[in-house]
Design an enzyme around this catalytic site. Structure first.
Site, mmCIF file in Angstrom:
data_model
loop_
_atom_site.group_PDB
_atom_site.id
_atom_site.type_symbol
_atom_site.label_atom_id
_atom_site.label_comp_id
_atom_site.label_asym_id
_atom_site.label_seq_id
_atom_site.Cartn_x
_atom_site.Cartn_y
_atom_site.Cartn_z
ATOM 1 N N GLU A 55 0.639 -1.285 -0.076
ATOM 2 C CA GLU A 55 0.243 -0.209 0.093
ATOM 3 C C GLU A 55 0.958 1.242 -0.006
ATOM 4 O OE1 GLU A 55 -2.089 -1.139 3.530
ATOM 5 O OE2 GLU A 55 -0.979 0.513 4.695
ATOM 6 N N CYS A 77 3.618 8.193 1.722
ATOM 7 C CA CYS A 77 4.204 6.996 2.473
ATOM 8 C C CYS A 77 4.517 5.940 1.473
ATOM 9 C CB CYS A 77 3.209 6.877 3.790
ATOM 10 S SG CYS A 77 3.767 5.536 4.678
ATOM 11 N N CYS A 109 7.384 -8.030 5.778
ATOM 12 C CA CYS A 109 8.672 -7.457 6.643
ATOM 13 C C CYS A 109 9.181 -8.758 7.481
ATOM 14 C CB CYS A 109 8.602 -6.201 7.489
ATOM 15 S SG CYS A 109 10.083 -5.636 8.161
ATOM 16 N N CYS A 167 8.216 -6.609 14.397
ATOM 17 C CA CYS A 167 8.086 -5.756 15.442
ATOM 18 C C CYS A 167 6.585 -6.041 16.050
ATOM 19 C CB CYS A 167 8.234 -4.406 15.263
ATOM 20 S SG CYS A 167 9.821 -3.840 14.469
ATOM 21 N N CYS A 209 3.373 -4.002 15.100
ATOM 22 C CA CYS A 209 3.360 -3.775 13.716
ATOM 23 C C CYS A 209 2.507 -4.862 12.803
ATOM 24 C CB CYS A 209 4.554 -3.319 12.929
ATOM 25 S SG CYS A 209 4.563 -3.246 11.179
ATOM 26 N N GLY A 227 7.505 -2.651 5.160
ATOM 27 C CA GLY A 227 8.846 -3.120 4.857
ATOM 28 C C GLY A 227 9.971 -2.358 5.580
ATOM 29 N N GLU A 228 11.170 -3.025 5.542
ATOM 30 C CA GLU A 228 12.206 -2.187 5.966
ATOM 31 C C GLU A 228 13.275 -1.870 4.884
ATOM 32 O OE1 GLU A 228 13.833 -0.932 8.835
ATOM 33 O OE2 GLU A 228 15.316 -0.613 7.502
ATOM 34 N N SER A 263 12.967 5.853 6.683
ATOM 35 C CA SER A 263 12.570 5.237 8.197
ATOM 36 C C SER A 263 13.312 3.890 8.429
ATOM 37 C CB SER A 263 11.062 5.371 8.413
ATOM 38 O OG SER A 263 10.918 4.770 9.696
ATOM 39 N N SER A 277 12.987 4.337 13.823
ATOM 40 C CA SER A 277 12.124 3.768 14.919
ATOM 41 C C SER A 277 12.692 3.179 16.027
ATOM 42 C CB SER A 277 11.186 2.745 13.962
ATOM 43 O OG SER A 277 10.605 3.124 13.003
ATOM 44 N N LEU A 278 12.447 4.155 17.179
ATOM 45 C CA LEU A 278 13.025 3.875 18.353
ATOM 46 C C LEU A 278 12.243 3.005 19.129
ATOM 47 C CD1 LEU A 278 16.131 4.398 19.594
ATOM 48 C CD2 LEU A 278 14.777 6.063 20.907
ATOM 49 N N HIS A 279 11.042 3.639 19.723
ATOM 50 C CA HIS A 279 9.779 3.046 20.499
ATOM 51 C C HIS A 279 10.201 2.590 21.839
ATOM 52 C CE1 HIS A 279 7.974 3.382 16.496
ATOM 53 N NE2 HIS A 279 8.556 2.260 15.971
ATOM 54 N N ASN A 305 -1.830 2.483 16.057
ATOM 55 C CA ASN A 305 -3.043 1.984 15.382
ATOM 56 C C ASN A 305 -3.368 0.535 15.674
ATOM 57 O OD1 ASN A 305 -3.295 4.457 13.542
ATOM 58 N ND2 ASN A 305 -1.357 3.887 12.507
ATOM 59 N N CYS A 321 -0.885 2.788 8.961
ATOM 60 C CA CYS A 321 0.079 1.690 8.584
ATOM 61 C C CYS A 321 -0.225 0.413 8.492
ATOM 62 C CB CYS A 321 1.084 1.638 10.002
ATOM 63 S SG CYS A 321 1.606 3.225 10.464
HETATM 64 N N1 SAH Z 1 10.516 -0.765 8.627
HETATM 65 C C1 SAH Z 1 10.554 0.770 8.847
HETATM 66 C C2 SAH Z 1 9.778 1.667 8.037
HETATM 67 C C3 SAH Z 1 8.351 1.060 7.868
HETATM 68 S S1 SAH Z 1 7.268 1.237 9.478
HETATM 69 C C4 SAH Z 1 10.495 1.043 10.253
HETATM 70 O O1 SAH Z 1 10.478 0.299 11.109
HETATM 71 O O2 SAH Z 1 10.955 2.187 10.535
HETATM 72 C C5 SAH Z 1 6.868 2.899 9.721
HETATM 73 C C6 SAH Z 1 6.580 3.387 11.015
HETATM 74 O O3 SAH Z 1 5.216 2.959 11.437
HETATM 75 C C7 SAH Z 1 7.514 2.851 11.961
HETATM 76 O O4 SAH Z 1 8.050 3.825 12.718
HETATM 77 C C8 SAH Z 1 6.767 1.789 12.861
HETATM 78 O O5 SAH Z 1 7.249 1.626 13.946
HETATM 79 C C9 SAH Z 1 5.350 2.372 12.665
HETATM 80 N N2 SAH Z 1 4.289 1.403 13.161
HETATM 81 C C10 SAH Z 1 4.252 0.091 12.471
HETATM 82 N N3 SAH Z 1 3.105 -0.477 13.107
HETATM 83 C C11 SAH Z 1 2.353 0.920 13.789
HETATM 84 C C12 SAH Z 1 1.301 0.702 14.380
HETATM 85 N N4 SAH Z 1 0.469 -0.408 14.472
HETATM 86 N N5 SAH Z 1 0.670 1.936 15.034
HETATM 87 C C13 SAH Z 1 1.479 3.041 14.882
HETATM 88 N N6 SAH Z 1 2.869 2.879 14.332
HETATM 89 C C14 SAH Z 1 3.277 1.771 13.806
HETATM 90 FE FE1 SF4 Z 2 9.145 -4.213 9.698
HETATM 91 FE FE2 SF4 Z 2 9.153 -1.498 10.106
HETATM 92 FE FE3 SF4 Z 2 7.003 -3.157 10.802
HETATM 93 FE FE4 SF4 Z 2 9.309 -3.353 12.342
HETATM 94 S S1 SF4 Z 2 7.876 -1.422 12.145
HETATM 95 S S2 SF4 Z 2 7.964 -4.943 11.238
HETATM 96 S S3 SF4 Z 2 10.819 -2.982 10.805
HETATM 97 S S4 SF4 Z 2 7.792 -2.637 8.999
#
Ligand code: SAH
Ligand code: SF4
Length: 390
Positions: free
Chosen positions: A103, A117, A124, A128, A131, A181-182, A213, A235-237, A316, A359
């Protein structure tokens, strides 16, 4: 006729010009006995004017146009689903192979900004815990054409009813590689696609307006800084290794100390800007998990030597997600703590909720719907649901 003979004499597949950078296209033109400058002309037609057939390229001779039509094509990914939201958000699901979809989402903001975006992989591998893309697992890397094709599709959606080339303006102002994806694990396709985003003959975006990212693939952050200058988001989190190992498992391989050092090295490459450049730190707000006062304090400590701005992302939810989103008042309190410590800290506005633009959500729904439709078709064929149809 012997089919093997047919195969051997059949025409070779056409070259897709959509995914070629300017230098690759120059090589292509030279290889077919044409002048290099054709590349700039054709790239402009494709990317600035959204053209996908050679006949429209009026400054290219008829002979060359028909030669190109025989050996080359401009083939964007197929749009299987599109939806335009009331708030201006636009979303496309693109088919990139038999059962694969990705998407791409366009998010408008004040002042005419339109941020796209973009996805880099189908699924991926990094899994995580919060995600939905990670939950799908990894299917495959996208090609250069499939990545830049997302920008092409979005841009062209603004040209669709405009026949007049002179008034076609580049619609997308910003790109974030924050879709599925990464991106750093599909480096060889993502970098050329970003080159096209920056190329004045293609999308002409400034390096500040193209952001990659990453979840923190440390060696590839270094490699990125050697080949292209774009903005970096991480993406620290989580502000400590224990929690981050749980939320972003790649942290076990590249822990925070290494990741923050890589961010500093990345910024130091671009010193000419007087140290004003910052890494964007993405931090998803998970209720009761990473959103407490202690986490804000640890974050301040962790980032003290990393020039950074922090973007808090309301979580989300998706089916089976083991988390909830932090309540708004607590997100604001978390933001206040960081702002008081001197950080620029923003909260991502959730746009396009009415079309699941958040996302990774839409692909899941479209796939569900497709599967449901397929099951329905199969049952129909098998005569199982004749009565319910009548
Ligand atoms: N893989 C890369 C880029 C894609 S994810 C990365 O992880 O940075 C893009 C962003 O969306 C990242 O910061 C990711 O952590 C965040 N993301 C993924 N799932 C999410 C969710 N359910 N709610 C909010 N943000 C989310
Ligand atoms: Fe992959 Fe980014 Fe989702 Fe982590 S947050 S699973 S690296 S797409």
């Amino acid at each position: 006729m012997n089919p093997a003979v047919t195969d051997a004499t059949s025409t070779p597949p056409k070259v897709n010009l959509l995914g070629m950078t300017r230098s690759q296209m120059e090589e292509f033109f030279v290889s077919i006995g044409e002048k290099k400058f054709r590349a700039a002309q054709v790239i402009k037609w494709i990317h600035q004017l959204g053209v996908d057939n050679f006949d429209e390229m009026s400054n290219v001779s008829k002979a060359l146009r028909s030669k190109l039509a025989q050996i080359a094509e401009i083939r964007p990914p197929e749009v299987t689903y599109k939806e335009y939201s009331n708030d201006g958000t636009r979303k496309w699901v693109l088919k990139v192979g038999e059962n694969s979809m990705v998407e791409t989402v366009l998010i408008p903001a004040e002042g005419g900004r339109k941020t796209l975006c973009v996805s880099s992989q189908v699924g991926c591998a990094l899994d995580c815990s919060f995600c939905s893309t990670g939950k799908q697992g990894f299917q495959r890397d996208l090609s250069i054409a499939e990545i830049i094709g997302q920008v092409w599709v979005a841009n062209r959606s603004y040209f669709e009813e405009n026949q007049d080339y002179d008034s076609r303006e580049r619609a997308i102002t910003n790109v974030v590689m924050m879709g599925m994806g990464e991106p750093l694990l599909n480096f060889d396709a993502v970098v050329p696609a970003m080159e096209l985003m920056l190329d004045d003959y293609a999308y002409g975006l400034s390096k500040r307006r193209v952001t990659l990212s990453t979840s923190g693939i440390v060696p590839m952050i270094d490699k990125l800084s050697e080949v292209i200058d774009v903005s970096l988001a991480v993406s620290l989190h989580a502000p400590n290794d224990e929690l981050r190992n749980e939320l972003v498992p790649i942290n076990k391989k590249y822990p925070l100390k290494e990741l923050t050092a890589a961010c500093r090295r990345y910024l130091s490459k671009f010193q000419e800007e007087g140290g004003r450049r910052k890494v964007t730190i993405e931090y998803v707000m998970l209720a009761g998990v990473n959103d407490q006062a202690i986490h804000a304090k640890q974050l301040i400590q962790l980032l003290k030597d990393v020039p950074s701005k922090i973007n808090l992302i309301p979580f989300n939810p998706f089916p089976q997600a083991p988390y909830g989103c932090t309540p708004r008042s607590e997100i604001l309190a978390f933001q206040r703590t960081l702002t008081e410590a001197g950080y620029i800290c923003t909260i991502r506005t959730t746009r396009g909720d009415d079309i699941d633009a958040a996302c990774g959500q839409l692909v899941g729904k479209v796939q569900d719907r497709t599967r449901r439709a397929e099951r329905w078709q199969q049952k129909l064929k098998a005569g199982e649901i004749v009565r319910s149809v009548q």
